[in-house]
Structures are given as C-alpha cells and as structure tokens.
Design an enzyme around this catalytic site. Structure first.
Site, PDB file in Angstrom:
ATOM      1  N   HIS A 167      -0.119   3.548   4.580  1.00 45.56           N
ATOM      2  CA  HIS A 167       0.483   2.237   4.817  1.00 45.56           C
ATOM      3  C   HIS A 167       1.963   2.301   4.519  1.00 45.56           C
ATOM      4  CE1 HIS A 167      -1.258   2.513   0.768  1.00 45.56           C
ATOM      5  NE2 HIS A 167      -0.187   1.843   0.345  1.00 45.56           N
TER       6      HIS A 167
ATOM      7  N   HIS B 224       4.952   0.057   3.219  1.00 41.22           N
ATOM      8  CA  HIS B 224       5.362  -1.204   2.611  1.00 41.22           C
ATOM      9  C   HIS B 224       6.699  -1.626   3.229  1.00 41.22           C
ATOM     10  CE1 HIS B 224       2.818  -1.040  -1.182  1.00 41.22           C
ATOM     11  NE2 HIS B 224       2.816   0.243  -0.887  1.00 41.22           N
TER      12      HIS B 224
HETATM   13  P1  5GP Z   1      -0.019   1.656  -2.761  1.00 39.83           P
HETATM   14  O1  5GP Z   1       0.058   1.489  -4.252  1.00 39.83           O
HETATM   15  O2  5GP Z   1      -1.267   2.419  -2.358  1.00 39.83           O
HETATM   16  O3  5GP Z   1       1.232   2.201  -2.133  1.00 39.83           O
HETATM   17  O4  5GP Z   1      -0.112   0.204  -2.173  1.00 39.83           O
HETATM   18  C1  5GP Z   1      -1.291  -0.512  -2.010  1.00 39.83           C
HETATM   19  C2  5GP Z   1      -0.903  -1.951  -1.831  1.00 39.83           C
HETATM   20  O5  5GP Z   1      -2.017  -2.635  -1.317  1.00 39.83           O
HETATM   21  C3  5GP Z   1      -0.483  -2.654  -3.114  1.00 39.83           C
HETATM   22  O6  5GP Z   1       0.827  -3.166  -2.981  1.00 39.83           O
HETATM   23  C4  5GP Z   1      -1.531  -3.753  -3.272  1.00 39.83           C
HETATM   24  O7  5GP Z   1      -0.996  -4.962  -3.790  1.00 39.83           O
HETATM   25  C5  5GP Z   1      -2.052  -3.924  -1.869  1.00 39.83           C
HETATM   26  N1  5GP Z   1      -3.435  -4.361  -1.807  1.00 39.83           N
HETATM   27  C6  5GP Z   1      -4.481  -3.860  -2.529  1.00 39.83           C
HETATM   28  N2  5GP Z   1      -5.616  -4.501  -2.195  1.00 39.83           N
HETATM   29  C7  5GP Z   1      -5.286  -5.405  -1.253  1.00 39.83           C
HETATM   30  C8  5GP Z   1      -6.059  -6.371  -0.508  1.00 39.83           C
HETATM   31  O8  5GP Z   1      -7.271  -6.525  -0.656  1.00 39.83           O
HETATM   32  N3  5GP Z   1      -5.363  -7.155   0.379  1.00 39.83           N
HETATM   33  C9  5GP Z   1      -4.018  -7.011   0.591  1.00 39.83           C
HETATM   34  N4  5GP Z   1      -3.449  -7.820   1.487  1.00 39.83           N
HETATM   35  N5  5GP Z   1      -3.275  -6.112  -0.089  1.00 39.83           N
HETATM   36  C10 5GP Z   1      -3.903  -5.321  -0.988  1.00 39.83           C
END
Ligand code: 5GP
Ligand code: ZN
Length: 112
Positions: free
Chosen positions: A98, A100
C-alpha cells in the site's frame, strides 16, 4: 486468503473508499496521521515490496499515478508525502502493499 486489504478491495470489509478501478482501490486510513491520509492498494495481493516481480512494474506506476491524482483532488496542491513501508524494520504492519498519501500539514524529514 486471510488478508485485510484483499477483503477491503473485495468490499467484504467496509472502508471509506475514494477511488476504484480494475487495478487499484484507494481508501481513507482508519488512523489518520495527517488531515489527508489515504492508502492506495493494488487489487492483486502482493505481500510486500520485495515480492514485486517484473510484471508488477506497471502496476506500481499506476499506484503512484493514482496517489498523485487523488492527492491533488484532496487539495494537496502545496505538497504531500507518499510512504511505502516494507517489512518489519520498515514499519509495515499490513502485509498487502500500500502507498500512504499524507497531506494538508507540514511534513518533516527525517521521520523517526
Ligand atoms: P503500514 O504500517 O503497514 O504501512 O500501514 C498500515 C495502515 O493501515 C496503517 O496506517 C493503519 O492505520 C491502516 N489500517 C489498518 N487496518 C485498517 C482498516 O481496517 N481500515 C483502514 N481503512 N485502514 C486500516
Ligand atoms: Zn491481500
């Protein structure tokens, strides 16, 4: 497959979607770190950046293109940040790639 973002892409888990086409979905982050904070994901499950193959190169370009188009549509014309966390030390928590997109506040460098 037991993947949160595959389920969001499939509509099985609700999310505040901003955009969707045949290849990608964009939705607001559930725990926003900036006034604008959304994620752009491929519909295809790719676990982390180091799992990308040669065939995925255009897909990542499409993710970046979608990110900037949506950032501009969200009013981030003064700038924004894109982040892709990879694996444990990179801070990845959801293992479906993903991008951001964060905006509408001043960003600082370096991050912690
Ligand atoms: P990472 O830490 O893997 O780069 O980012 C994962 C992101 O996914 C985090 O910013 C977290 O807030 C978001 N996230 C986790 N679970 C969910 C969810 O169920 N729905 C949404 N919309 N975002 C999520
Ligand atoms: Zn997935």
């Amino acid at each position: 497959m037991d993947c949160l973002f595959c389920k969001i892409a499939a509509g099985e888990i609700p999310a505040r979607k901003l955009y969707e086409d045949d290849q990608v979905v964009a939705f607001h982050d559930i725990a926003p770190q900036a006034p604008v904070h959304f994620l752009v994901i491929p519909k295809k499950h790719v676990r982390t950046l180091t799992d990308l193959t040669e065939d995925d190169k255009a897909l990542v370009g499409h993710i970046a293109y979608t990110a900037q188009r949506l950032a501009m549509a969200q009013g981030c014309d003064e700038g924004f940040r894109v982040v892709m966390n990879c694996n444990e030390q990179g801070g990845q928590t959801v293992y479906h790639i993903h991008m951001h997109v964060l905006g509408q506040r001043q960003m600082h460098w370096p991050p912690g």
